[in-house]
Write an enzyme that holds these catalytic residues in place. Sequence first.
Site, PDB file in Angstrom:
ATOM      1  NE  ARG A 231      -3.438  -2.328   2.863  1.00 14.47           N
ATOM      2  CZ  ARG A 231      -3.098  -3.448   3.499  1.00 14.47           C
ATOM      3  NH1 ARG A 231      -1.873  -3.554   4.025  1.00 14.47           N
ATOM      4  NH2 ARG A 231      -3.948  -4.449   3.607  1.00 14.47           N
ATOM      5  CG  HIS A 325      -5.594   0.311  -3.313  1.00 16.31           C
ATOM      6  ND1 HIS A 325      -4.833   0.180  -2.181  1.00 16.31           N
ATOM      7  CD2 HIS A 325      -6.597  -0.600  -3.199  1.00 16.31           C
ATOM      8  CE1 HIS A 325      -5.354  -0.752  -1.395  1.00 16.31           C
ATOM      9  NE2 HIS A 325      -6.414  -1.241  -1.991  1.00 16.31           N
ATOM     10  NE  ARG A 328      -3.164  -3.689  -1.302  1.00 15.41           N
ATOM     11  CZ  ARG A 328      -2.496  -4.417  -0.425  1.00 15.41           C
ATOM     12  NH1 ARG A 328      -1.177  -4.452  -0.467  1.00 15.41           N
ATOM     13  NH2 ARG A 328      -3.124  -5.103   0.501  1.00 15.41           N
ATOM     14  CG  HIS A 351      -5.601  -8.935   1.332  1.00 16.04           C
ATOM     15  ND1 HIS A 351      -5.658  -9.422   0.039  1.00 16.04           N
ATOM     16  CD2 HIS A 351      -5.569  -7.582   1.211  1.00 16.04           C
ATOM     17  CE1 HIS A 351      -5.682  -8.420  -0.809  1.00 16.04           C
ATOM     18  NE2 HIS A 351      -5.627  -7.296  -0.130  1.00 16.04           N
ATOM     19  CE1 TYR A 360      -6.995  -7.186  -6.213  1.00 19.60           C
ATOM     20  CE2 TYR A 360      -6.481  -8.514  -4.287  1.00 19.60           C
ATOM     21  CZ  TYR A 360      -6.677  -7.272  -4.871  1.00 19.60           C
ATOM     22  OH  TYR A 360      -6.562  -6.134  -4.119  1.00 19.60           O
TER      23      TYR A 360
END
Length: 379
Positions: A231, A325, A328, A351, A360
């Site tokens: 991040r 992001h 990411r 996470h 994803y």
Amino acid sequence: MHRYLTYMRANRGVSANTLKAYTADITACLHLLSLRGTQRLDEVTIEDLRSWLAAESRSHARSSMARKTVAVRGFFAWAHEHDIIATDPAAALMTPKIPDVLPTVLNESQAQRLMETVEEDVAAEMGNEQSRQKAQDTHITQKEREAQKAQGAREGQRAQREQGSAPDGLRQSGADQARQPGLHAGGRRTSDAHDSDSHHAKQRDKADARQHALTLRDAAIMETLYATGIRVAELIGLDLGDVSFSNRTLKVTGKGDKQRVVPFGEPASRALQSWIAQGRPVLMGEQSGQALFLGARSARLDQRIARSVVHERSREAGVPDIAPHALRHSVATHMLDGGADLREVQEMLGHSSLSTTQRYTHVSIEQLKARYGQAFPRA
């Protein structure tokens, strides 16, 4: 409010950004309730809170409303647990359902083009730096020649005086002054002009060095973000000691001050080493501390600057305009497409829930279906 925030910071390990958002959410809620006549916490009802939600939902997205609901519900739960209020009016407050939107990602060819643009910027800046150095060397050589010439002239004059060829007290004419090394026709020494030129040259060199440093920094930012998927808040929080070049890993402090180790590749390693060795010393100052990435004023890099770097490079590369992001998201998708295990991606991205990482897999499936539709004749 202060007691609650202290509790959240100490017991829940909530980040500074989350605390800031929660403070704004709870303050706004209590302010609206006070405007409607509710002056004490134990006077608040579930109807008051639902009315507040309805008012806020007119100008905020569902994702923002979900965060506001969690913040307010947590505050009233804490107040009830600590006997500040007799009952918890927010216990039945429902969190708005957030639509399951697939994250925006770059495909692999777009990501490659983006990183190639970053490398080209560095190569161009390195070429400019070499040209500037060559010009500076030439300038120094010229100044050395002029200094040697002036020194020779002064020694010749001294020899003439010693031999008596220049009578004492003889006033020089303007023409003689013009011919005398080190003087202009008006009698002003050329060293003044040289000093002015030297000052301007130093200012240019300083500006060029800073531009070179910023280019190296921006390249290191882009390479690090794409290599690790961290991040942007984690990126700017990195210190020099968090980087290990021996095994190419970063020690990253994520949400809730949880730490994890994230690997990075050779391109990111080169970019980081160039920044640390050549760029960072130029921007360093009293405020720098151990921060890995610095801003133009020597302090730890601000999130806004890091975001602007990603936006600028994506526009320059001609790929969709993305935020850090989204980069990411792209890392996670490309890793899963390359065969990485879901748990490995979860660990790398930090996470807390596997369901977050599973988003994803949906992106990868959508891309697979798109490629299937383009390539299979009976699709």
